[in-house]
Design a protein around this motif. Structure first.
Motif, PDB file in Angstrom:
ATOM      1  N   PHE A  59     -51.759 -38.169  29.842  1.00 55.65           N
ATOM      2  CA  PHE A  59     -52.667 -37.533  30.606  1.00 55.65           C
ATOM      3  C   PHE A  59     -52.358 -37.579  32.208  1.00 55.65           C
ATOM      4  N   THR A  60     -52.937 -36.474  32.814  1.00 63.75           N
ATOM      5  CA  THR A  60     -52.738 -36.433  34.200  1.00 63.75           C
ATOM      6  C   THR A  60     -54.444 -36.714  34.890  1.00 63.75           C
ATOM      7  N   THR A  61     -54.594 -37.678  35.809  1.00 67.90           N
ATOM      8  CA  THR A  61     -55.845 -38.017  35.959  1.00 67.90           C
ATOM      9  C   THR A  61     -56.162 -37.461  37.797  1.00 67.90           C
ATOM     10  N   VAL A  62     -57.136 -36.776  37.940  1.00 67.43           N
ATOM     11  CA  VAL A  62     -57.277 -36.513  39.280  1.00 67.43           C
ATOM     12  C   VAL A  62     -58.798 -36.820  39.743  1.00 67.43           C
ATOM     13  N   GLU A  63     -58.943 -37.070  41.107  1.00 64.48           N
ATOM     14  CA  GLU A  63     -60.155 -37.571  41.529  1.00 64.48           C
ATOM     15  C   GLU A  63     -60.443 -36.603  42.823  1.00 64.48           C
ATOM     16  N   GLY A  64     -61.623 -36.374  42.700  1.00 67.44           N
ATOM     17  CA  GLY A  64     -62.478 -35.349  43.859  1.00 67.44           C
ATOM     18  C   GLY A  64     -63.649 -35.915  44.009  1.00 67.44           C
ATOM     19  N   GLU A  65     -64.305 -34.988  44.943  1.00 65.06           N
ATOM     20  CA  GLU A  65     -65.712 -35.553  45.673  1.00 65.06           C
ATOM     21  C   GLU A  65     -66.587 -34.676  44.817  1.00 65.06           C
ATOM     22  N   THR A  66     -66.170 -33.454  44.216  1.00 67.81           N
ATOM     23  CA  THR A  66     -67.166 -32.574  43.466  1.00 67.81           C
ATOM     24  C   THR A  66     -66.602 -32.350  42.142  1.00 67.81           C
ATOM     25  N   TRP A  67     -67.591 -31.732  41.293  1.00 64.27           N
ATOM     26  CA  TRP A  67     -67.082 -31.111  40.059  1.00 64.27           C
ATOM     27  C   TRP A  67     -66.264 -30.077  40.080  1.00 64.27           C
ATOM     28  N   ASP A  68     -66.837 -29.230  40.876  1.00 62.09           N
ATOM     29  CA  ASP A  68     -66.118 -27.857  41.268  1.00 62.09           C
ATOM     30  C   ASP A  68     -64.597 -28.105  41.871  1.00 62.09           C
ATOM     31  N   GLU A  69     -64.465 -29.067  42.762  1.00 60.39           N
ATOM     32  CA  GLU A  69     -63.298 -29.333  43.472  1.00 60.39           C
ATOM     33  C   GLU A  69     -62.172 -29.548  42.230  1.00 60.39           C
ATOM     34  N   VAL A  70     -62.567 -30.553  41.329  1.00 62.70           N
ATOM     35  CA  VAL A  70     -61.620 -31.086  40.476  1.00 62.70           C
ATOM     36  C   VAL A  70     -61.382 -30.027  39.283  1.00 62.70           C
ATOM     37  N   MET A  71     -62.540 -29.473  39.223  1.00 60.09           N
ATOM     38  CA  MET A  71     -62.186 -28.436  37.985  1.00 60.09           C
ATOM     39  C   MET A  71     -61.367 -27.202  38.334  1.00 60.09           C
ATOM     40  N   ASN A  72     -61.320 -26.767  39.732  1.00 66.95           N
ATOM     41  CA  ASN A  72     -60.563 -25.688  39.950  1.00 66.95           C
ATOM     42  C   ASN A  72     -59.062 -26.174  39.748  1.00 66.95           C
ATOM     43  N   VAL A  73     -58.981 -27.662  40.132  1.00 68.57           N
ATOM     44  CA  VAL A  73     -57.504 -27.885  39.945  1.00 68.57           C
ATOM     45  C   VAL A  73     -57.059 -27.669  38.502  1.00 68.57           C
ATOM     46  N   VAL A  74     -57.765 -28.439  37.608  1.00 66.42           N
ATOM     47  CA  VAL A  74     -57.702 -28.196  36.166  1.00 66.42           C
ATOM     48  C   VAL A  74     -57.385 -26.887  35.981  1.00 66.42           C
ATOM     49  N   ARG A  75     -58.455 -25.773  36.174  1.00 69.25           N
ATOM     50  CA  ARG A  75     -58.181 -24.423  35.897  1.00 69.25           C
ATOM     51  C   ARG A  75     -56.741 -23.831  36.393  1.00 69.25           C
ATOM     52  N   ASP A  76     -56.532 -24.355  37.585  1.00 65.16           N
ATOM     53  CA  ASP A  76     -55.196 -23.801  38.002  1.00 65.16           C
ATOM     54  C   ASP A  76     -54.127 -24.468  37.398  1.00 65.16           C
ATOM     55  N   ALA A  77     -54.182 -25.382  36.777  1.00 65.87           N
ATOM     56  CA  ALA A  77     -53.074 -26.196  36.027  1.00 65.87           C
ATOM     57  C   ALA A  77     -52.834 -25.442  34.653  1.00 65.87           C
ATOM     58  N   VAL A  78     -53.825 -25.148  34.338  1.00 65.01           N
ATOM     59  CA  VAL A  78     -53.961 -24.492  32.838  1.00 65.01           C
ATOM     60  C   VAL A  78     -53.327 -23.079  33.079  1.00 65.01           C
ATOM     61  N   ALA A  79     -53.668 -22.425  34.136  1.00 65.14           N
ATOM     62  CA  ALA A  79     -53.194 -21.168  34.488  1.00 65.14           C
ATOM     63  C   ALA A  79     -51.682 -21.021  34.577  1.00 65.14           C
ATOM     64  N   ALA A  80     -51.147 -22.114  35.423  1.00 64.75           N
ATOM     65  CA  ALA A  80     -49.845 -22.181  35.597  1.00 64.75           C
ATOM     66  C   ALA A  80     -48.870 -22.395  34.272  1.00 64.75           C
ATOM     67  N   VAL A  81     -49.439 -23.061  33.187  1.00 67.33           N
ATOM     68  CA  VAL A  81     -48.901 -23.300  32.151  1.00 67.33           C
ATOM     69  C   VAL A  81     -48.959 -21.778  31.281  1.00 67.33           C
ATOM     70  N   GLU A  82     -50.257 -21.359  31.314  1.00 68.11           N
ATOM     71  CA  GLU A  82     -50.428 -20.156  30.398  1.00 68.11           C
ATOM     72  C   GLU A  82     -49.654 -18.827  31.074  1.00 68.11           C
ATOM     73  N   ALA A  83     -49.236 -18.828  32.182  1.00 64.28           N
ATOM     74  CA  ALA A  83     -48.274 -17.964  32.773  1.00 64.28           C
ATOM     75  C   ALA A  83     -47.068 -18.017  32.077  1.00 64.28           C
ATOM     76  N   ARG A  84     -46.652 -18.930  31.399  1.00 62.44           N
ATOM     77  CA  ARG A  84     -45.397 -19.037  30.794  1.00 62.44           C
ATOM     78  C   ARG A  84     -45.361 -19.205  29.395  1.00 62.44           C
ATOM     79  N   CYS A  85     -46.335 -19.104  28.734  1.00 59.07           N
ATOM     80  CA  CYS A  85     -46.767 -19.057  27.322  1.00 59.07           C
ATOM     81  C   CYS A  85     -48.049 -18.539  26.986  1.00 59.07           C
ATOM     82  N   GLY A  86     -48.224 -18.220  25.711  1.00 59.82           N
ATOM     83  CA  GLY A  86     -49.460 -17.326  25.402  1.00 59.82           C
ATOM     84  C   GLY A  86     -50.591 -18.088  25.006  1.00 59.82           C
ATOM     85  N   ARG A  87     -50.431 -19.381  24.689  1.00 61.39           N
ATOM     86  CA  ARG A  87     -51.520 -20.161  24.195  1.00 61.39           C
ATOM     87  C   ARG A  87     -51.240 -21.752  24.823  1.00 61.39           C
TER      88      ARG A  87
END
Length: 99
Positions: free
Chosen positions: A42-70
């Motif tokens: 796993f990768t663990t990330v810490e932030g002050e708000t739910w939105d702050e951390v979930m934005n990073v998770v969303r962007d990390a998923v998008a980076a992988v998704e950009a290189r594969c379809g699923r």
């Protein structure tokens, strides 16, 4: 508030060797500037708000998704009022008991 999120992003349909694509997700997390730690599962990330951390998770998923379809995402969150620095503090507590 402190929000700790442990997550795993796995590209699907790209074969067994997924390290290069997973590195894309980790690169996004590290560029975020938020405290983080990556281990074998796993990768663990810490932030002050739910939105702050979930934005990073969303962007990390998008980076992988950009290189594969699923993409598969596994996520575990720990949300706590009035605490910060828990990424290191929680591990230090366990280490103290082990000493």
């Amino acid at each position: 508030m402190s929000v700790l999120v442990a997550f795993s992003v796995t590209p699907i349909g790209t074969g067994e060797d997924v390290g290069e694509l997973v590195a894309e997700a980790v690169r996004v997390v590290r560029a975020s500037g938020l405290p983080n730690r990556t281990d074998a599962m796993f990768t663990t990330v810490e932030g002050e708000t739910w939105d702050e951390v979930m934005n990073v998770v969303r962007d990390a998923v998008a980076a992988v998704e950009a290189r594969c379809g699923r993409v598969s995402l596994v996520l575990k969150a720990d949300i706590r009022q009035g605490q910060d620095g828990r990424l290191d503090a929680k591990v230090a507590t366990v280490e103290r008991y082990l000493a």
